[in-house]
Scaffold this active site. Sequence first.
Site, PDB file in Angstrom:
ATOM      1  CB  SER B  45      10.928  42.588  16.441  1.00 56.18           C
ATOM      2  OG  SER B  45      12.333  42.725  16.425  1.00 56.18           O
ATOM      3  CD  GLU B  46      13.823  43.756  21.658  1.00 54.16           C
ATOM      4  OE1 GLU B  46      13.027  42.889  21.204  1.00 54.16           O
ATOM      5  OE2 GLU B  46      14.939  43.457  22.133  1.00 54.16           O
ATOM      6  CG  ASN B  47      13.608  46.194  15.715  1.00 48.78           C
ATOM      7  OD1 ASN B  47      13.085  45.182  16.174  1.00 48.78           O
ATOM      8  ND2 ASN B  47      13.941  46.297  14.451  1.00 48.78           N
ATOM      9  CB  SER B  87       8.436  49.240  20.585  1.00 47.29           C
ATOM     10  OG  SER B  87       8.817  47.901  20.731  1.00 47.29           O
TER      11      SER B  87
END
Lengths: 234, 207
Positions: B45-47, B87
Amino acid sequence: MKKIYASATEALDGLLHDGMFIAAGGFGLCGIPELLLEAIRDAGVTDLTFASNNAGVDDFGIGILLQTKQVKKMLSSYVGENDLFMQQYLSGELEIEFNPQGTLAERMRAGGAGIPGFYTRTGVGTQVAEGKEHKEFRGETYIMEEGIFADISIVKAWKADETGNAIFRKTARNFNVPAATCGKVCIMEVEEIVPTGSLDPDLIHLPGIYVHRLIQGEHEKRIEQRTTRKKETA
Amino acid sequence: MPWDRNQMAERAAQELEDGMYVNLGIGIPTLVANYVGEKDITLQSENGMLGMGPFPIEGEEDPDLINAGKQTITELSRTAYFDSATSFGMIRGGKIAAAILGAMEVSEKGDLANWMIPGKLVKGMGGAMDLVAGVGRVIVVMDHTNKKGEPKVLKECTLPLTGKGVVDLIITNLGVLEVDHKGLHIIETAPGVTRDEIKAATEANIV
């Protein structure tokens, strides 16, 4: 070296002025510096430019500064959760510079690390690349993006010791680390200030060198999209 | 019968291999997680998270634990958290094997448009431009035509691009199309859908 202040307002004293550039941590409403944003609203400074991944929602996060029309420009990757933002943008009251999310994060990281520009493949062939230097490396085209150098950084961590060594919790770390590094002065709000020496030095996410002023406070920590599943029956 | 949303997600899951680190977009791509079966897939999850778990049981939501769609989620035993710069370092650096995402338009050259409709939808690209520029393989999952029945697989995209020449595979309700340097190929049809039906619903040239 005294970094601890009694309130968000006191921690911002002498730092705010109209037209300033602020880097803010947080992703959506997760890990946002909610107390410092309220204090900036109360201070009434205007024409602010924010580098922040999102713009909050209408009544929380940076949204509270849109209500009072204190924001002139946003550098963000996604503002879809904020209707007020859309209205002010479409009426020309608010400027937006869309940055791809990773480019925004790296621009903050680069600024904090003394790197004024870098090349990335992200955005090549899109609107984002328009007007930017293009350069070939190993047969691929890259565009140049500039580091962000903000007047102040406002961030939120979970715990910090009295010297500002900070740890974050789960996905609330997000933009807080790169944002903290790219301002001339970084103000950090935390849920708990713990005695120096009580955090494991091997587990510090952000060393205190980046943190100039520190406050502890109560956080609402609003959830934007509450999604759940049914308890599985064995 | 064309595939429904879940069948499209199931088909997309077949593209994933054991050991892959994968980023799933919002909408139908999120459903892909339901069909990975026994395969050892780690979701990014890119967060700022690797090893994304399912939605929490009611009452166990944590405001500090969300996915890139801002939904509450859970962690797994393998989970690792990191900041946004790290990330996107792993995304831009090519460490993520595949991204599965939705689209408004795709061209026969693999151009992708999924972030903006000028004058109408101006929300921002989020992490989509970084993902399509950086990950190993870009898989688009979408309906073959829009709500008006017009083709979404085009000779050239009409909307602002998310990435140029980035799409590797298109999975629609009608079938699966592969994009390579020669153009678009139909590699599979949904049950009862013919190649001619796919061609008729596609503006782009099919090789």
